[in-house]
Design an enzyme around this catalytic site. Structure first.
Site, PDB file in Angstrom:
ATOM      1  N   SER A   1       0.809  -1.225   0.000  1.00  0.00           N
ATOM      2  CA  SER A   1       0.000   0.000   0.000  1.00  0.00           C
ATOM      3  C   SER A   1       0.836   1.265   0.000  1.00  0.00           C
ATOM      4  O   SER A   1       0.332   2.347  -0.293  1.00  0.00           O
ATOM      5  CB  SER A   1      -0.944   0.029   1.200  1.00  0.00           C
ATOM      6  OG  SER A   1      -0.224   0.144   2.403  1.00  0.00           O
TER       7      SER A   1
ATOM      8  N   GLY B   1      -1.591  -4.752   1.660  1.00  0.00           N
ATOM      9  CA  GLY B   1      -1.504  -5.948   2.481  1.00  0.00           C
ATOM     10  C   GLY B   1      -0.511  -6.980   2.006  1.00  0.00           C
ATOM     11  O   GLY B   1      -0.296  -7.987   2.683  1.00  0.00           O
TER      12      GLY B   1
ATOM     13  N   ASN C   1       5.087  -5.537   5.455  1.00  0.00           N
ATOM     14  CA  ASN C   1       4.053  -6.360   6.071  1.00  0.00           C
ATOM     15  C   ASN C   1       4.622  -7.644   6.682  1.00  0.00           C
ATOM     16  O   ASN C   1       4.027  -8.208   7.592  1.00  0.00           O
ATOM     17  CB  ASN C   1       2.953  -6.680   5.051  1.00  0.00           C
ATOM     18  CG  ASN C   1       2.054  -5.488   4.839  1.00  0.00           C
ATOM     19  OD1 ASN C   1       1.461  -4.960   5.763  1.00  0.00           O
ATOM     20  ND2 ASN C   1       1.991  -5.014   3.602  1.00  0.00           N
TER      21      ASN C   1
ATOM     22  N   ASP D   1      -3.580   7.780  10.575  1.00  0.00           N
ATOM     23  CA  ASP D   1      -3.274   6.428  11.027  1.00  0.00           C
ATOM     24  C   ASP D   1      -1.795   6.246  11.393  1.00  0.00           C
ATOM     25  O   ASP D   1      -1.405   5.211  11.908  1.00  0.00           O
ATOM     26  CB  ASP D   1      -3.687   5.386   9.974  1.00  0.00           C
ATOM     27  CG  ASP D   1      -2.973   5.536   8.638  1.00  0.00           C
ATOM     28  OD1 ASP D   1      -2.028   6.351   8.534  1.00  0.00           O
ATOM     29  OD2 ASP D   1      -3.356   4.829   7.686  1.00  0.00           O
TER      30      ASP D   1
ATOM     31  N   HIS E   1       0.396   5.619   6.715  1.00  0.00           N
ATOM     32  CA  HIS E   1       0.536   5.934   5.292  1.00  0.00           C
ATOM     33  C   HIS E   1       0.852   7.406   5.080  1.00  0.00           C
ATOM     34  O   HIS E   1       0.268   8.265   5.728  1.00  0.00           O
ATOM     35  CB  HIS E   1      -0.751   5.559   4.558  1.00  0.00           C
ATOM     36  CG  HIS E   1      -1.087   4.110   4.659  1.00  0.00           C
ATOM     37  ND1 HIS E   1      -1.918   3.603   5.639  1.00  0.00           N
ATOM     38  CD2 HIS E   1      -0.680   3.053   3.919  1.00  0.00           C
ATOM     39  CE1 HIS E   1      -2.011   2.290   5.495  1.00  0.00           C
ATOM     40  NE2 HIS E   1      -1.270   1.937   4.465  1.00  0.00           N
TER      41      HIS E   1
END
Length: 235
Positions: free
Chosen positions: A56, A93, A124, A205, A208
């Site tokens: 992402s 993801g 990830n 968040d 990002h």
């Protein structure tokens, strides 16, 4: 070079959010892609095709389509006069295993062989606590495939947070440089280096980058990416 990062932010940076198209040429504009006062240079030369393959952080989570890293990279390269076309193959993801599993499909979907493949994975794996040995093996598989296809690669490195412990951190952090040396690829050691200590460049968040954060990343990496592109007549 800074070596340590706060564990909370480092783990956050490794996470991924929303999906993005795998097979889509980007269509960004040059606005904001070069320093204030600079003039855009007319685009010249043969088209160079860049495949941006990652999670992402490439997919542009929660951003307009034109504001993702591949889109801004294309705009910035074209503002420099490079006839670049960047294909966004970021999927949210994705671990290194997921990238390994879809690599052949993505390459088969290209109408022409990429002139440069940017490999951005591993965050990830960190987030999920996967073993460095597993991550290393997945990179080996992907880079073997790309080497056999004679596709030049630039690896975007990640870095383990220190709270994972010195043994894990050393094993994970060594993957990127080891792979670059073994497979003779270009490497950006930690591609988030210039923004990870600037929370204002991240979305709420804390995972990002904002559009401004993406532009900062393009600014800090574009020279290395431009240098990795084939010279006239190569490729």
């Amino acid at each position: 070079m800074k070596v340590l990062i706060s564990s909370a932010l480092a783990v956050s940076l490794a996470a991924c959010g929303a999906e993005a198209p795998v097979e889509e040429a980007v269509a960004g504009t040059a606005e904001g892609a070069f320093e204030a006062g600079e003039q855009a240079i007319p685009v010249m030369g043969e088209e160079v095709r860049i495949l941006a393959f990652g999670d992402s952080l490439f997919a542009g989570y929660n951003l307009p389509d034109a504001d993702g890293y591949p889109e801004k990279l294309e705009a910035a390269l074209r503002a420099r006069g490079t006839n670049a076309r960047v294909f966004d193959a970021g999927v949210s993801g994705d671990t290194s295993a997921a990238g390994r599993d879809r690599l052949d499909f993505v390459l088969a979907g290209q109408s022409e062989k990429p002139d440069l493949f940017i490999l951005e994975l591993g965050g990830n794996d960190l987030l999920r606590g996967l073993s460095p040995e597993e991550t290393r093996a997945n990179f080996e598989t992907m880079l073997t495939t790309l080497t056999e296809a004679e596709i030049p690669v630039l690896i975007m490195g990640m870095r383990s947070p220190p709270n994972y412990g010195p043994e894990y951190t050393a094993a994970f952090d060594a993957i990127y440089a080891d792979m670059a040396e073994k497979y003779d690829t270009e490497l950006i050691g930690f591609w988030l280096e210039d923004i990870y200590e600037q929370p204002q460049l991240f979305q709420s968040d804390r995972i990002h980058p904002t559009a401004e954060g993406i532009e900062a990343l393009v600014t800090s990496t574009i020279d290395e990416i431009a240098a990795a592109l084939p010279s006239e007549g190569e490729g």
